[in-house]
Design an enzyme around this catalytic site. Structure first.
Site, short mmCIF file in Angstrom:
data_model
loop_
_atom_site.label_atom_id
_atom_site.label_comp_id
_atom_site.label_asym_id
_atom_site.label_seq_id
_atom_site.Cartn_x
_atom_site.Cartn_y
_atom_site.Cartn_z
N THR A 144 3.29 -2.31 -2.48
CA THR A 144 2.93 -2.37 -1.40
C THR A 144 3.99 -2.14 -0.16
OG1 THR A 144 3.40 -4.72 -1.37
CG2 THR A 144 1.10 -4.31 -1.71
N ASN A 147 4.22 -3.52 6.11
CA ASN A 147 3.61 -3.95 7.40
C ASN A 147 2.89 -5.11 7.30
OD1 ASN A 147 2.00 -2.36 5.93
ND2 ASN A 147 0.84 -1.47 7.73
N LYS A 170 5.73 -5.26 -6.58
CA LYS A 170 6.83 -4.85 -5.90
C LYS A 170 6.69 -4.86 -4.44
CE LYS A 170 8.83 -0.88 -5.12
NZ LYS A 170 9.94 -1.37 -3.97
N SER A 172 7.73 -4.23 -0.70
CA SER A 172 8.70 -3.50 0.19
C SER A 172 9.93 -3.96 0.52
CB SER A 172 8.14 -3.12 1.55
OG SER A 172 9.14 -2.56 2.64
N THR A 225 1.30 8.64 2.20
CA THR A 225 0.64 9.41 1.60
C THR A 225 1.31 10.47 0.44
OG1 THR A 225 -1.06 9.60 3.37
CG2 THR A 225 -0.79 11.56 1.72
N GLY A 228 2.23 8.14 -2.71
CA GLY A 228 0.94 7.89 -3.11
C GLY A 228 0.54 8.80 -3.99
N GLU A 245 -4.21 3.41 -1.44
CA GLU A 245 -4.72 3.01 0.06
C GLU A 245 -3.55 3.78 0.72
OE1 GLU A 245 -4.99 2.29 3.53
OE2 GLU A 245 -4.53 0.06 3.04
N CYS A 279 -2.23 1.12 8.86
CA CYS A 279 -2.81 2.61 8.45
C CYS A 279 -4.26 2.91 9.21
CB CYS A 279 -3.01 2.53 7.07
SG CYS A 279 -4.09 1.12 6.28
N SER A 439 -11.61 -5.74 8.94
CA SER A 439 -12.21 -5.31 7.78
C SER A 439 -12.68 -6.69 7.31
CB SER A 439 -11.58 -4.47 6.85
OG SER A 439 -10.41 -5.14 6.20
#
Length: 475
Positions: A144, A147, A170, A172, A225, A228, A245, A279, A439
């Site tokens: 992850t 933020n 794991k 940041s 990105t 990922g 994500e 994001c 969300s």
């Protein structure tokens, strides 16, 4: 702190540690392991062994434990929030809200897990039944970003645990402490050793090994990105499942009949929350030409009201986490200005005693933008937004979709039918019309195009941690 492996604090076999610093003051206030491949093998072995028993625990028992974990998050929200504020620099109140909201999601997953079902198709063949069941996928590796370390983790953790998976997290390098403390709290809730583990270290040292490890069944990643894409490629080569994500460059369309009393405050709040470091924040704003000047003036005025300072001062915004992340905001602002844009507020690093030790960039509005500018094409991950005018709704839709990203989008209009039509045309995983809320927990969240693969939250999130199995049974 140490790695949390198999239910206990474990010194890294590497013997190496890295600093965790307060981004406001630059002061080091803790150290965490820089793990190596031996540490990876140890934590994956622990998770693999724990999975053998955890997958057989009744779902009701898993749900009970998950509710206990969520309650401990609430009981320790101030402690976790302070840890998070110190390592991230975000205002304390917002950090505490992240903890309580993440506890709500953890509770939601527990209840939703009780509703998962298989099925028996009615083939009507004598002496035969076919059953479709769901089984936990196995050991999950969660990687992850800095933020929203607890929110991003619980989007994966709550779904994985209720499904019967074990997890290796794991976090940041910049914000690991809140995650490590959360693992300890879940152990106190009664989770068996090895079910929830945390290992820290630099991605270049252990990332590939965690993704490709023989015991890894799924990778759940939130982050940049390019990283990922690499994770997805490695996982695909080995047939491992993954949810990605990734980045966003989210547009908002403000139609000529939009209610600016609603649109402007909503857009300002969402654009500059967490210093723009998330994001699905608003990045580019398309405003109809008839209301363009009024909109720019009102958004500029609203933005100037935001306060910036240290995380315990009651301010609206803190610093950007690091020089690396800060640099993008500064460079994209300079690029836009060089190409003819107008900076209506902000635009330069804040100076003075209060700001000199942190990477403070003010909330910045760029008017007269166009798609030749980096701010309209690349992810910023900072408190900068650009505004561009349009003539027709069709033009606005085309401009909004002219992006490699597709995580979120937003529409403001006085005509409901227009809002729905635009929402259906926008290429994004989520679209908000006439307001911007967080969300919700019961609906899917994720992106299209370069913004990711798969969905989190809701039953959709839990299902992604299961494998379908078909059993043909003759009797």
């Amino acid at each position: 702190m140490e790695n949390f492996i198999n239910g206990k604090w474990t010194k890294p076999q590497s013997g190496n540690y890295g600093n965790v610093s307060n981004p406001v003051t630059g002061k080091v206030f803790d150290k965490v392991p820089h793990s190596n491949l031996d540490d990876v093998n140890a934590v994956m072995d622990a998770a693999h062994e724990a999975f053998k028993k955890w997958k057989k625990v009744p779902v009701a028992e898993r749900a009970s434990l998950q509710h206990k974990g969520a309650q401990l998050m609430r009981d320790h929200a101030d402690e976790l929030g302070n840890l998070l504020a110190n390592e991230l620099g975000r205002p304390l109140d917002a950090c505490i809200r992240e903890i309580t909201r993440s506890a709500d999601l953890t509770d939601y997953y527990a209840e939703e897990g009780l509703r998962l079902k298989g099925e028996i198709p009615l083939h009507n063949i004598e002496g035969e039944r076919v059953m479709v069941i769901r089984e936990p996928i196995g050991v999950v590796v969660s990687i992850t970003s800095f933020n929203y370390p607890i929110a991003l983790l619980t989007m994966k953790l709550g779904a994985a645990l209720i499904a019967g998976c074990t997890i290796v997290s794991k976090p940041s390098d910049e914000t690991p402490l809140s995650t490590m403390r959360l693992a300890e709290l879940f152990s106190q809730a009664g989770y068996p050793p090895g079910v929830f583990n945390v290992i820290t270290g630099r991605g270049r040292d252990i990332g590939d090994a965690m993704v490709t490890h023989k015991y890894t069944s799924k990778i759940a990643f939130t982050g940049g990105t390019s990283t990922g894409q690499r994770i997805g490629a490695l996982a695909a080569q080995l047939g491992k499942r993954f949810t990605l994500e990734l980045g966003g460059q989210s547009p908002v369309i403000v139609c000529a009949d939009a209610n600016l009393d609603i649109a402007v405050p909503a857009i300002v709040k969402h654009t500059f929350a967490n210093s723009g470091q998330f994001c699905y924040r608003v990045s580019r704003i398309y405003v109809h030409q008839d209301i363009y000047d009024e909109y720019v003036a009102r958004m500029t005025e609203e933005t100037k009201k935001l306060t910036i300072g240290n995380q315990f001062s009651g301010c609206d915004m803190g610093p950007i986490i690091s020089q690396k992340i800060y640099k993008t905001s500064e460079e994209q602002t300079a690029d836009a200005k060089a190409k003819g844009a107008t900076i209506t507020t902000g635009g330069e690093r804040l100076k003075g005693a209060e700001f000199e030790k942190g990477w403070f960039f003010p909330p910045t509005i760029i008017a007269d933008a166009n798609h030749s500018m980096e701010i309209m094409r690349e992810e910023t991950f900072g408190p900068v937004a650009a505004i561009m005018k349009f003539k027709t709704n069709e033009e606005a839709i085309a401009l909004a979709n002219d992006s490699d990203y597709g995580l979120a989008a937003y529409v403001f209009t006085g005509e409901l039918g227009t809002g729905l039509r635009i929402a259906e045309e926008l290429e994004a995983g989520s679209v908000w019309v006439n307001n911007i809320q967080r969300s919700y927990h019961d609906v899917p969240f994720g992106g299209v195009k370069q913004s990711g693969v798969g969905r989190e939250k809701g039953r959709y999130g839990i299902e992604s941690y299961t494998e379908l199995k078909t059993i043909y049974y003759s009797y």
